[in-house]
Design a protein around this motif. Sequence first.
Motif, PDB file in Angstrom:
ATOM      1  N   ARG A   6       0.917  -1.191   0.104  1.00 25.12           N
ATOM      2  CA  ARG A   6       0.023  -0.210   0.028  1.00 25.12           C
ATOM      3  C   ARG A   6       1.014   1.190   0.214  1.00 25.12           C
ATOM      4  NH1 ARG A   6      -4.226  -0.408   4.868  1.00 25.12           N
ATOM      5  NH2 ARG A   6      -2.309  -0.653   5.958  1.00 25.12           N
ATOM      6  N   TRP A   7       0.582   2.410  -0.563  1.00 24.46           N
ATOM      7  CA  TRP A   7       0.900   3.711  -0.461  1.00 24.46           C
ATOM      8  C   TRP A   7       0.598   4.345   0.705  1.00 24.46           C
ATOM      9  CZ3 TRP A   7       4.679   4.854  -3.989  1.00 24.46           C
ATOM     10  CH2 TRP A   7       4.935   4.059  -4.993  1.00 24.46           C
ATOM     11  N   THR A   8       1.180   5.075   1.510  1.00 20.79           N
ATOM     12  CA  THR A   8       0.972   5.760   2.770  1.00 20.79           C
ATOM     13  C   THR A   8       1.102   7.217   2.749  1.00 20.79           C
ATOM     14  OG1 THR A   8       1.521   3.655   3.943  1.00 20.79           O
ATOM     15  CG2 THR A   8       1.310   5.878   5.142  1.00 20.79           C
ATOM     16  N   GLY A   9       0.017   7.865   3.322  1.00 24.56           N
ATOM     17  CA  GLY A   9       0.175   9.325   3.537  1.00 24.56           C
ATOM     18  C   GLY A   9       0.512   9.601   4.926  1.00 24.56           C
ATOM     19  N   ILE A  10       1.662  10.414   5.175  1.00 22.67           N
ATOM     20  CA  ILE A  10       2.273  10.696   6.402  1.00 22.67           C
ATOM     21  C   ILE A  10       1.670  12.253   6.654  1.00 22.67           C
ATOM     22  CG2 ILE A  10       4.263  11.151   7.772  1.00 22.67           C
ATOM     23  CD1 ILE A  10       5.615   8.694   6.378  1.00 22.67           C
ATOM     24  N   LEU A  11       1.026  12.459   7.572  1.00 28.54           N
ATOM     25  CA  LEU A  11       0.541  13.742   7.976  1.00 28.54           C
ATOM     26  C   LEU A  11       1.545  14.458   9.359  1.00 28.54           C
ATOM     27  CD1 LEU A  11      -1.590  16.102   7.306  1.00 28.54           C
ATOM     28  CD2 LEU A  11      -2.824  15.121   8.918  1.00 28.54           C
ATOM     29  N   LEU A  12       2.449  15.315   8.795  1.00 30.05           N
ATOM     30  CA  LEU A  12       3.196  15.703  10.063  1.00 30.05           C
ATOM     31  C   LEU A  12       2.342  16.961  10.507  1.00 30.05           C
ATOM     32  CD1 LEU A  12       6.742  16.186   8.146  1.00 30.05           C
ATOM     33  CD2 LEU A  12       5.693  13.958   9.496  1.00 30.05           C
ATOM     34  N   ALA A  13       2.431  16.577  11.822  1.00 31.02           N
ATOM     35  CA  ALA A  13       1.371  17.469  12.821  1.00 31.02           C
ATOM     36  C   ALA A  13       2.019  17.569  14.034  1.00 31.02           C
ATOM     37  CB  ALA A  13       0.066  16.832  12.914  1.00 31.02           C
ATOM     38  N   ALA A  14       3.427  17.561  14.479  1.00 28.00           N
ATOM     39  CA  ALA A  14       3.940  17.508  15.862  1.00 28.00           C
ATOM     40  C   ALA A  14       4.631  18.816  15.996  1.00 28.00           C
ATOM     41  CB  ALA A  14       5.005  16.547  15.755  1.00 28.00           C
ATOM     42  N   GLY A  15       4.653  19.907  15.024  1.00 26.44           N
ATOM     43  CA  GLY A  15       5.113  21.159  15.214  1.00 26.44           C
ATOM     44  C   GLY A  15       4.404  21.831  16.225  1.00 26.44           C
ATOM     45  N   ARG A  16       5.070  23.064  16.910  1.00 27.49           N
ATOM     46  CA  ARG A  16       4.376  23.690  17.974  1.00 27.49           C
ATOM     47  C   ARG A  16       3.637  24.934  17.520  1.00 27.49           C
ATOM     48  NH1 ARG A  16       4.708  21.843  22.971  1.00 27.49           N
ATOM     49  NH2 ARG A  16       6.349  20.491  23.226  1.00 27.49           N
ATOM     50  N   GLY A  17       3.948  25.308  16.428  1.00 26.10           N
ATOM     51  CA  GLY A  17       3.253  26.734  15.826  1.00 26.10           C
ATOM     52  C   GLY A  17       3.352  27.829  16.611  1.00 26.10           C
ATOM     53  N   ARG A  18       4.449  28.156  16.971  1.00 26.46           N
ATOM     54  CA  ARG A  18       4.887  29.326  17.828  1.00 26.46           C
ATOM     55  C   ARG A  18       4.627  30.564  16.913  1.00 26.46           C
ATOM     56  NH1 ARG A  18       6.375  27.073  22.606  1.00 26.46           N
ATOM     57  NH2 ARG A  18       8.200  25.475  22.444  1.00 26.46           N
ATOM     58  N   ARG A  19       4.673  30.588  15.672  1.00 29.21           N
ATOM     59  CA  ARG A  19       4.495  31.764  15.109  1.00 29.21           C
ATOM     60  C   ARG A  19       2.849  32.465  15.165  1.00 29.21           C
ATOM     61  NH1 ARG A  19       7.223  30.925   9.301  1.00 29.21           N
ATOM     62  NH2 ARG A  19       7.012  28.957   9.965  1.00 29.21           N
ATOM     63  N   PHE A  20       2.018  31.245  15.090  1.00 33.22           N
ATOM     64  CA  PHE A  20       0.521  31.316  15.100  1.00 33.22           C
ATOM     65  C   PHE A  20       0.241  31.950  16.482  1.00 33.22           C
ATOM     66  CE2 PHE A  20      -3.758  30.276  15.829  1.00 33.22           C
ATOM     67  CZ  PHE A  20      -4.299  30.344  14.741  1.00 33.22           C
TER      68      PHE A  20
END
Length: 193
Positions: A6-20
């Motif tokens: 299978r092909w896999t999508g990896i969603l990177l969601a571990a950032g802190r988003g400090r600029r936001f």
Amino acid sequence: MTSPLRWTGILLAAGRGRRFDASGANNKLLQPLTAGGSVAQQSAGNLLAVMPQVVAVLRPDTHALTEQLLALGVHCEICANADAGMAHSLQQGLRYSADSAGWLIALADMPFVKPSTILDLLQALQNGAGIVVPVYQGQRGNPVGFAQRYLPQLLTLQGDTGARGLLQSAETVLVEVDDAGIHRDVDVPEDLN
């Protein structure tokens, strides 16, 4: 008889988003979009529209975000050392799905990427490309994709530069898309519209 990879999508969601939000009180990935759903839900939904398997990589302290993604059918991996750099998050997703034929790696703060772009990238990989990058109006963007043969190199990446070095390879296939969303991320509250 073995089943096809299978092909896999990896969603990177571990950032802190400090600029936001420098205080860290408001996770940008949980913010609602005018079209409905949160930033992360839209980003995950775009991947799910195309990819047979999606895994999100998150920090340990993101319970609400994890619940949102699990409700969509996304497998969630917690990266205990996410603050050490994007490479650690990426490798967490790769190790979980190491038997995949390849991966499309998307950023959870990029909810405006069209599913048709994801499909174009997946098809390029399925047609034999080793590394794929979308291009809109002459500029590269995200998500990016890698075939299984790049797994050893991906697993040796370090720090916050991610796979940038690999993406400069002569083997990279540039996929022209009609999608400004490949350049559009959510960094500040004004980016939500």
